[in-house]
Write an enzyme that holds these catalytic residues in place. Structure first.
Site, PDB file in Angstrom:
ATOM      1  N   GLU A 100       0.880  -1.175   0.000  1.00 56.17           N
ATOM      2  CA  GLU A 100       0.000   0.000   0.000  1.00 56.17           C
ATOM      3  C   GLU A 100       0.911   1.217   0.000  1.00 56.17           C
ATOM      4  O   GLU A 100       1.602   1.483   0.982  1.00 56.17           O
ATOM      5  CB  GLU A 100      -0.901   0.010   1.238  1.00 56.17           C
ATOM      6  CG  GLU A 100      -1.928  -1.100   1.289  1.00 56.17           C
ATOM      7  CD  GLU A 100      -2.781  -1.036   2.553  1.00 56.17           C
ATOM      8  OE1 GLU A 100      -2.621  -0.068   3.329  1.00 56.17           O
ATOM      9  OE2 GLU A 100      -3.581  -1.955   2.776  1.00 56.17           O
ATOM     10  N   CYS A 144      -2.134   8.555   3.144  1.00 60.44           N
ATOM     11  CA  CYS A 144      -2.000   8.190   1.731  1.00 60.44           C
ATOM     12  C   CYS A 144      -3.276   8.512   0.961  1.00 60.44           C
ATOM     13  O   CYS A 144      -3.226   8.755  -0.247  1.00 60.44           O
ATOM     14  CB  CYS A 144      -1.636   6.721   1.588  1.00 60.44           C
ATOM     15  SG  CYS A 144      -2.834   5.571   2.286  1.00 60.44           S
TER      16      CYS A 144
END
Length: 474
Positions: free
Chosen positions: A242, A276
């Site tokens: 990720e 993120c």
């Protein structure tokens, strides 16, 4: 000092954590894992615990995992305080982070029982075809500093639900939450099933390359993700990555612009933009540009910077000094490249926290002229506005970065919504809402924002289990 997790028998490799609101304040002390003997002990404990754990029926594992999560919820205030002291985010955000991780985990507890076996049509008479899933074994979870509880939980819960052991490598800036989670896990799982391995990133990558783990899940930057992927490839183990994002929202039209801006602003500035999935680019129709810029700037000026433990604080400090410097440098460079500074753009001094890593929430207009503002992941409270005239241009701006994590569109046009769903090159798509994912939906990205199976949701089993084809003839 609030947290002391030193191993006094393990030598002198000790590192300390500090409160980003008051960097002179030492919050915790930890022993760094840096030798093969310590790793051997961790892996031996993990292998023994995993063999025992995998024998339990999936439904029983799910029940035990749910009990663990209930225990985490009962300790949420303790965990939230640890997050705020080491990471800096407001206490309410730290609490919500932990609870969201638990909600995702409870979904995964049920998902394990639903995905152990499925049937498939046979090509021959008197044969039954089955698709089975078995645990991978012992997995390594490399976690970042921005979500010290939710990210370990996002990896721990599917790993445990599907019958694996997990070794957590937390960030050396924010390890306390992982240690607390592991203490709670010891009350519910076999000894050694969940362990913490505090160490440097280079050591973790070297260890990954040895093949002693059965898989590695990493959350962090693209640059470090490449190193983890290379290390995993060297030992032919699966990697789940990720990675970063330069996430954009297109504001084309909105019947309620104030509500739209509330959602965009929240998605941009939660955790100080250190997420993120933070929105960092607002791609706005030129007719709405002025209203959007002024509305976002007004919201930015209304934030209260301060110690995350102060109930009045709505924006905490950045996590550490090196990151603080990088956000300052990137923002200055963006302005030098031609972006218009509307508000913010510099550090702030907070009474009682004079040396803290506080950066004013920043809005940059006409940011398309700056590569830094429009392409690079600044990872801070910095929001770039890019105007457009044609929706095709908006989609081009949205997709022109190397990233592809999440995106959003605000519009009441059915045709534009369909184009957005078809053409946005991002793993997660939001229409008329911010970028907050649900706890049961796959989480992941395209392009340089991710590699391997998405975490959370039904697809998580693709990483946390090994698939087998079985043929039963009679």
């Amino acid at each position: 000092m609030k947290f002391d997790y030193r191993d006094h028998n393990a030598g002198s490799n000790v590192f300390e954590t500090r409160n980003p609101a008051r960097p002179a304040e030492i919050v915790g002390a930890y022993t760094e894992m840096a030798n093969a003997a310590g790793v051997d002990a961790i892996l031996n404990r993990a292998a023994n615990a995993q063999a025992e754990w995998a024998e339990l029926p999936p439904v029983v594992r799910g029940d035990r995992l749910t009990a663990f999560l209930d225990d985490v919820i009962a300790n949420v205030e303790r965990i939230a305080e640890a997050i705020t002291l080491e990471q800096g985010k407001p206490l309410g955000e730290a609490r919500n982070e932990t609870l969201k991780g638990c909600a995702e985990g409870k979904f995964m507890a049920g998902e394990a029982a639903r995905q152990q076996m499925q049937t498939s049509a046979a090509a021959r008479p008197r044969v039954r075809n089955l698709i089975l899933r078995r645990p991978r074994g012992t997995l390594l979870a490399i976690c970042p500093w921005n979500f010290p509880a939710m990210t370990p939980l996002r990896k721990l819960c599917p790993a445990i639900a599907f019958g694996n052991a997990l070794v957590i490598k937390p960030s050396q800036f924010t390890p306390a939450a992982a240690f607390i989670l592991t203490e709670i896990a010891a009350r519910h799982f076999p000894a050694g099933l969940v362990q913490v391995m505090p160490c440097g990133g280079a050591f973790a990558s070297e260890l990954t390359a040895t093949g002693r783990f059965d898989g590695v899940s990493f959350t962090g930057s693209v640059a470090v993700g490449r190193k983890v992927a290379q290390a995993a490839a060297a030992s032919l183990i699966p990697a789940q990555l990720e990675l970063g994002g330069k996430n954009g929202v297109i504001i084309n039209d909105s019947q309620d612009l104030e509500s739209c801006l509330d959602q965009v602003f929240g998605a941009a500035f939660q955790t100080g933009g250190q997420r993120c999935t933070s929105l960092s680019r607002v791609i706005v129709h030129r007719d709405l540009q002025e209203s959007v810029v002024q509305g976002l700037a007004a919201r930015a000026r209304a934030l209260t910077l301060g110690d995350g433990l102060d109930p009045a604080t709505t924006l905490g400090p950045l996590c550490n000094g090196a990151h603080f410097d990088s956000v300052k440098t990137a923002t200055t460079r963006a302005v030098d490249e031609g972006a218009t500074l509307v508000t913010g753009g510099d550090s702030a001094t907070v009474a009682g926290c004079e040396s803290g890593y506080f950066y004013r929430p920043t809005v940059l207009d006409n940011a398309g002229v700056s590569r830094t503002a429009s392409q690079e992941e600044i990872f801070g409270p910095v929001l770039s506005v890019l105007p457009y005239d044609d929706f095709g241009e908006a989609l081009s701006l949205l997709n022109e970065t190397e990233y592809g994590l999440t995106s959003s569109l605000f519009s009441d046009s059915h045709a534009l919504i369909q184009r957005f769903l078809d053409e946005s090159q991002n793993g997660m798509l939001h229409v008329n809402n911010g970028t907050v994912p649900d706890v049961n939906m796959p989480f992941g990205g395209m392009k340089h924002s991710g590699l391997g199976a998405y975490s959370v949701g039904a697809s998580a089993s693709a990483f946390y289990t090994v698939e087998q084809s079985a043929y039963l003839a009679w």
